[in-house]
Every structure is written in structure tokens, then in C-alpha cells.
Design a protein around this motif. Structure first.
Motif, mmCIF file in Angstrom:
data_model
loop_
_atom_site.group_PDB
_atom_site.id
_atom_site.type_symbol
_atom_site.label_atom_id
_atom_site.label_comp_id
_atom_site.label_asym_id
_atom_site.label_seq_id
_atom_site.Cartn_x
_atom_site.Cartn_y
_atom_site.Cartn_z
ATOM 1 N N GLY A 56 33.340 23.917 36.411
ATOM 2 C CA GLY A 56 32.147 24.730 36.237
ATOM 3 C C GLY A 56 30.939 23.875 35.900
ATOM 4 N N PRO A 57 29.873 24.516 35.406
ATOM 5 C CA PRO A 57 28.626 23.789 35.136
ATOM 6 C C PRO A 57 28.761 22.744 34.025
ATOM 7 C CG PRO A 57 28.460 26.064 34.396
ATOM 8 C CD PRO A 57 29.757 25.942 35.148
ATOM 9 N N LEU A 58 29.795 22.841 33.209
ATOM 10 C CA LEU A 58 29.984 21.863 32.135
ATOM 11 C C LEU A 58 30.736 20.624 32.611
ATOM 12 C CD1 LEU A 58 30.965 24.394 29.349
ATOM 13 C CD2 LEU A 58 28.799 23.182 29.571
ATOM 14 N N VAL A 72 30.198 18.359 35.038
ATOM 15 C CA VAL A 72 29.435 17.138 35.294
ATOM 16 C C VAL A 72 29.031 16.445 33.987
ATOM 17 C CG1 VAL A 72 27.334 16.186 36.313
ATOM 18 C CG2 VAL A 72 28.714 17.835 37.599
ATOM 19 N N PRO A 73 28.434 17.144 33.008
ATOM 20 C CA PRO A 73 28.079 16.433 31.775
ATOM 21 C C PRO A 73 29.310 15.923 31.014
ATOM 22 C CG PRO A 73 27.469 18.760 31.590
ATOM 23 C CD PRO A 73 27.898 18.520 33.001
ATOM 24 N N LEU A 74 30.410 16.680 31.051
ATOM 25 C CA LEU A 74 31.610 16.215 30.363
ATOM 26 C C LEU A 74 32.197 14.995 31.059
ATOM 27 C CD1 LEU A 74 33.242 19.631 29.453
ATOM 28 C CD2 LEU A 74 32.428 17.891 27.839
ATOM 29 N N ARG A 75 32.148 14.979 32.374
ATOM 30 C CA ARG A 75 32.632 13.813 33.120
ATOM 31 C C ARG A 75 31.761 12.604 32.797
ATOM 32 N NH1 ARG A 75 36.037 13.800 37.563
ATOM 33 N NH2 ARG A 75 36.430 11.672 38.196
ATOM 34 N N LYS A 76 30.443 12.808 32.676
ATOM 35 C CA LYS A 76 29.551 11.701 32.309
ATOM 36 C C LYS A 76 29.869 11.167 30.914
ATOM 37 C CE LYS A 76 25.674 12.817 35.286
ATOM 38 N NZ LYS A 76 24.286 13.236 35.395
ATOM 39 N N MET A 77 30.343 12.047 30.034
ATOM 40 C CA MET A 77 30.750 11.609 28.699
ATOM 41 C C MET A 77 32.019 10.770 28.759
ATOM 42 S SD MET A 77 30.069 14.794 26.097
ATOM 43 C CE MET A 77 30.929 13.974 24.768
ATOM 44 N N GLY A 78 32.802 10.941 29.829
ATOM 45 C CA GLY A 78 34.006 10.135 29.975
ATOM 46 C C GLY A 78 35.302 10.896 30.086
ATOM 47 N N VAL A 79 35.261 12.226 30.070
ATOM 48 C CA VAL A 79 36.483 13.014 30.196
ATOM 49 C C VAL A 79 36.983 12.890 31.632
ATOM 50 C CG1 VAL A 79 37.533 15.293 29.986
ATOM 51 C CG2 VAL A 79 35.721 14.607 28.402
ATOM 52 N N ALA A 80 38.266 12.520 31.774
ATOM 53 C CA ALA A 80 38.804 12.223 33.103
ATOM 54 C C ALA A 80 40.273 12.634 33.206
ATOM 55 C CB ALA A 80 38.654 10.727 33.384
ATOM 56 N N PRO A 81 40.778 12.754 34.428
ATOM 57 C CA PRO A 81 42.170 13.146 34.643
ATOM 58 C C PRO A 81 43.164 12.220 33.939
ATOM 59 C CG PRO A 81 40.969 13.239 36.706
ATOM 60 C CD PRO A 81 40.068 12.583 35.700
ATOM 61 N N GLY A 82 44.216 12.826 33.428
ATOM 62 C CA GLY A 82 45.295 12.074 32.803
ATOM 63 C C GLY A 82 45.086 11.728 31.347
ATOM 64 N N GLN A 83 43.930 12.035 30.801
ATOM 65 C CA GLN A 83 43.681 11.710 29.406
ATOM 66 C C GLN A 83 44.387 12.705 28.487
ATOM 67 O OE1 GLN A 83 39.375 11.770 29.438
ATOM 68 N NE2 GLN A 83 39.296 9.534 29.391
ATOM 69 N N ILE A 84 44.832 12.201 27.356
ATOM 70 C CA ILE A 84 45.351 13.056 26.295
ATOM 71 C C ILE A 84 44.192 13.285 25.334
ATOM 72 C CG2 ILE A 84 46.990 13.275 24.403
ATOM 73 C CD1 ILE A 84 48.829 11.378 26.004
ATOM 74 N N VAL A 85 43.865 14.556 25.101
ATOM 75 C CA VAL A 85 42.714 14.925 24.275
ATOM 76 C C VAL A 85 43.216 15.723 23.074
ATOM 77 C CG1 VAL A 85 40.499 16.129 24.202
ATOM 78 C CG2 VAL A 85 41.265 15.080 26.350
ATOM 79 N N SER A 141 26.422 7.477 22.485
ATOM 80 C CA SER A 141 25.657 7.595 23.723
ATOM 81 C C SER A 141 24.568 8.637 23.527
ATOM 82 C CB SER A 141 26.577 8.025 24.859
ATOM 83 O OG SER A 141 27.025 9.354 24.626
ATOM 84 N N GLY A 142 23.737 8.797 24.532
ATOM 85 C CA GLY A 142 22.713 9.828 24.495
ATOM 86 C C GLY A 142 23.342 11.213 24.427
ATOM 87 N N ALA A 143 22.627 12.131 23.865
ATOM 88 C CA ALA A 143 23.121 13.491 23.686
ATOM 89 C C ALA A 143 23.135 14.250 25.014
ATOM 90 C CB ALA A 143 22.262 14.227 22.673
ATOM 91 N N VAL A 144 24.191 15.052 25.202
ATOM 92 C CA VAL A 144 24.359 15.864 26.397
ATOM 93 C C VAL A 144 24.449 17.329 25.965
ATOM 94 C CG1 VAL A 144 25.909 16.366 28.328
ATOM 95 C CG2 VAL A 144 25.621 14.022 27.562
ATOM 96 N N PRO A 145 23.587 18.213 26.472
ATOM 97 C CA PRO A 145 23.694 19.624 26.096
ATOM 98 C C PRO A 145 24.935 20.266 26.719
ATOM 99 C CG PRO A 145 21.947 19.315 27.715
ATOM 100 C CD PRO A 145 22.477 17.957 27.389
ATOM 101 N N LEU A 146 25.684 20.985 25.887
ATOM 102 C CA LEU A 146 26.894 21.690 26.312
ATOM 103 C C LEU A 146 26.848 23.103 25.739
ATOM 104 C CD1 LEU A 146 29.430 18.812 25.583
ATOM 105 C CD2 LEU A 146 28.643 19.552 27.852
#
Length: 143
Positions: A14-16, A18-31, A126-131
Motif C-alpha cells: 500500500g501507500p506505506l 515505499v517509505p518503509l522500504r526506504k527505511m530499510g524494511v525488506a523481505p526475509g527480515q525478522i522484525v 536517518s531523516g524522518a519519514v511520515p507514516l
């Protein structure tokens, strides 16, 4: 950890996404998620699960993680202490996704408080990302 050949399209989240991916969230990660309460943004949580291709782990999880998702509000305690605790669960190369309330909320965390806590813990933000009603920042160890 994610690789250059990640297959999840951030727009699938969804619309979130792209900004979450820019923060570094990616496939296979344990969160792992800390600070969950009734005011968190469920759309942000769902987007992270989509991007990471797995569920968020709760505070009882005792393994090593790639990402610490930390919801933090003014009045939650000592941010530096929480960041130090979070660092003990992270895999080398991992990061903290710090989410704080946006400017219109009374429990907003002042930017200088985040900067001070990061300095204490030898982290860089990093710089702030609106979510939605929250603001996300990627916190990593200094090199």
C-alpha cells in the motif's frame, strides 16, 4: 537479511510500502515489535509484515532480529535505555525503526530528545519519514 534480488514490490504494502522500504524494511527480515498499544497504526504494522514477508514478533521472542520496530511516545520512559535494550537483540547490520507520534499529537517526542538518546547510544538517525499519524526514523550504529 535482505538481498539485492528482493522480490516484494513495495507498492504491494500500500501507500506505506515505499517509505518503509526506504527505511530499510525488506523481505526475509525478522522484525520484533516493542511499544505496541491501542494507538499504533495497524496499517503500518500490516505494511511491515507484507514487506518483511512474515509476522511481527512480540516482546517474548528471544532470537536475534534484523529490525526492532519501536513505537515510542513522550512519557514512555527513558528512550536511551530502551534503545540500548533494543540493540542487544539485533543482528549485526540490523536497525531500529523508531516510530514516534506526529506533530499534531500531544505525546509527540521532541527531535532533540531523539538526537540526545541516539548520541548516548552511538546511533545515527536517518531523516524522518511520515507514516500516517506517526513519524519513522531508521537508527543504525555509527561506523
Amino acid at each position: 537479511m535482505a538481498t539485492e534480488n528482493d522480490t516484494v514490490d513495495p507498492t504491494d504494502a500500500g501507500p506505506l510500502g515505499v517509505p518503509l522500504r526506504k527505511m530499510g524494511v525488506a523481505p526475509g527480515q525478522i522484525v520484533i515489535e516493542y511499544g505496541y498499544d491501542d494507538d499504533v497504526d495497524e496499517d503500518v504494522r500490516a505494511a511491515i509484515e507484507t514487506l518483511a514477508e512474515g509476522p511481527l514478533e512480540d516482546e517474548d521472542y528471544d532470537g536475534v532480529v534484523d529490525v526492532v520496530l519501536l513505537w515510542w511516545r513522550e512519557g514512555d520512559g527513558d528512550l536511551a535505555d530502551e534503545l540500548m535494550d533494543s540493540l542487544t537483540t539485533m543482528e549485526e547490520g540490523g536497525f531500529i525503526a523508531l516510530l514516534t507520534p506526529g506533530v499534531r499529537r500531544p505525546d509527540r517526542v521532541a527531535a532533540h530528545d531523539v538526537q540526545e538518546a541516539c548520541a548516548t547510544c552511538s546511533l545515527t538517525a536517518s531523516g524522518a519519514v511520515p507514516l500516517g499519524e506517526w513519524v519513522g526514523q531508521r537508527l543504525v550504529g555509527r561506523k
